[in-house]
Design an enzyme around this catalytic site. Structure first.
Site, PDB file in Angstrom:
ATOM      1  N   CYS A  70       0.667  -1.315  -0.083  1.00 55.91           N
ATOM      2  CA  CYS A  70       0.096  -0.057  -0.042  1.00 55.91           C
ATOM      3  C   CYS A  70       0.826   1.251   0.076  1.00 55.91           C
ATOM      4  O   CYS A  70       0.772   2.050  -0.891  1.00 55.91           O
ATOM      5  CB  CYS A  70      -0.881   0.045   1.268  1.00 55.91           C
ATOM      6  SG  CYS A  70      -2.484  -1.025   1.221  1.00 55.91           S
ATOM      7  N   HIS A 147      -3.229   6.371   4.187  1.00 56.55           N
ATOM      8  CA  HIS A 147      -1.990   5.274   4.529  1.00 56.55           C
ATOM      9  C   HIS A 147      -0.548   5.918   3.897  1.00 56.55           C
ATOM     10  O   HIS A 147       0.257   5.098   3.673  1.00 56.55           O
ATOM     11  CB  HIS A 147      -2.376   4.223   3.882  1.00 56.55           C
ATOM     12  CG  HIS A 147      -1.636   2.976   4.553  1.00 56.55           C
ATOM     13  ND1 HIS A 147      -1.616   1.782   4.086  1.00 56.55           N
ATOM     14  CD2 HIS A 147      -1.173   2.982   5.736  1.00 56.55           C
ATOM     15  CE1 HIS A 147      -0.662   1.091   4.890  1.00 56.55           C
ATOM     16  NE2 HIS A 147      -0.712   1.655   5.862  1.00 56.55           N
TER      17      HIS A 147
END
Length: 319
Positions: A70, A147
């Site tokens: 991610c 994130h």
């Protein structure tokens, strides 16, 4: 935890409008979606008709490669740089059995996905995509996952170019309680800008994020170009990776009884909900309808007889 994603409608579902100088841009990101989880790649196990329609009416980009986790891949998307080019930082790795820790020097945002509360993020000197688009006059909005750093307020989305953010700062949350549970960190990780968002507690995250995206599109001033980044939690697991949360377990068992693996059935339900199950009015088909409604409004208000061209692109890329 390995966080592998698939970008659908990569860098652009673009619906040009004659009343603005730049096209509207909507980026939809599905987290942890595999190559064989969509129909337009040949899979007949999980129906994805709405996503397939976007792919077949657009351009399928399946030779674009990026990071397998991610944080690095989102960093590359937002900066336009390989994450190894974003400086260096020291990362502490923890192992529960036996309890140990060790520090590793990593190249910027390359390597390990950010842990909750980890003091790391895309360096503040980096200018991100929404910052550059805002300078061009875009109205920039983020719905869903961030994130790439939130240990200080300066690293959060609304300080990095987004005019608004509704979503979560870390790698994942529970689908219904919207809590983060990672290491010593426990608590709500659903925010509207910098404030905790409590009003949606108990509602399924895919529905919540889709509804927010639809509301942004419907309320958007058509005279100004829109950049909307919709980074879904789906189909990533929530906090308990052994329990895949779905809106209705019984309905899932009936709908996907032909799938022998029980966890695959739950995954299919999440995929199906994300792709636009008819039971969910705010699913992908309604979302696409809203995009065309925005397009139609632009056409109605245009004075030129020339018709704008809609460009849809689908990319099978980890993000």
């Amino acid at each position: 935890m390995l966080l592998i994603s698939l970008v659908l409608l990569m860098a652009s579902i673009m619906v040009p409008c004659l009343t603005v100088a730049h096209p509207h841009i909507v980026v939809i990101i599905a987290d942890d979606l595999g190559w064989n989880d969509v129909g337009f790649h040949g899979s007949d196990q999980i129906p994805t008709p709405n996503i397939d329609a976007l792919a077949y009416h657009g351009v399928i980009l399946n030779r674009h490669y990026t990071m397998p986790t991610c944080t690095p891949s989102r960093t590359a998307f937002l900066t336009g740089k390989h994450p190894i080019r974003t400086g260096e930082c020291l990362v502490t790795l923890f192992s529960p059995l036996p309890p140990t820790s060790r520090s590793v020097l990593v190249a910027g945002m390359q390597g390990f996905p950010l842990k909750a509360g980890e003091p790391r993020g895309i360096p503040l000197e980096e200018r991100l995509l929404p910052e550059r688009l805002a300078q061009l006059g875009y109205s920039t909005h983020l719905v869903g996952k961030w994130h790439v750093g939130a240990h200080r307020v300066d690293y959060t989305p609304t300080r990095r170019g987004f005019a608004s953010h509704f979503g979560y700062w870390n790698g994942y949350i529970g689908y219904f309680d919207h809590n983060i549970q990672q290491g010593e960190f426990r608590g709500l990780d659903l925010h509207r800008d910098l404030d905790p968002a409590l009003e949606n507690r108990g509602q399924y995250a895919t529905d919540v994020f889709t509804r927010e995206a639809v509301d942004i599109i419907l309320s958007h001033d058509k005279a100004k170009p829109l950049y909307l980044q919709v980074a879904h939690l789906a189909v990533h697991s929530g906090n308990d990776t052994l329990h895949l949360e779905v809106p209705d377990v019984d309905a899932t068992e009936r709908r996907f009884s032909y799938i022998t693996n029980p966890r695959r059935r739950l995954f299919a339900a999440r995929r199906h909900c994300h792709g636009g199950k008819d039971h969910y009015r705010i699913g992908a088909m309604h979302f696409v309808g809203v995009l065309f409604e925005l397009h139609r409004r632009c056409l109605c208000s245009a004075t030129s007889a020339a018709a704008p061209r809609a460009v849809w692109q689908c990319a099978a890329t980890p993000l």
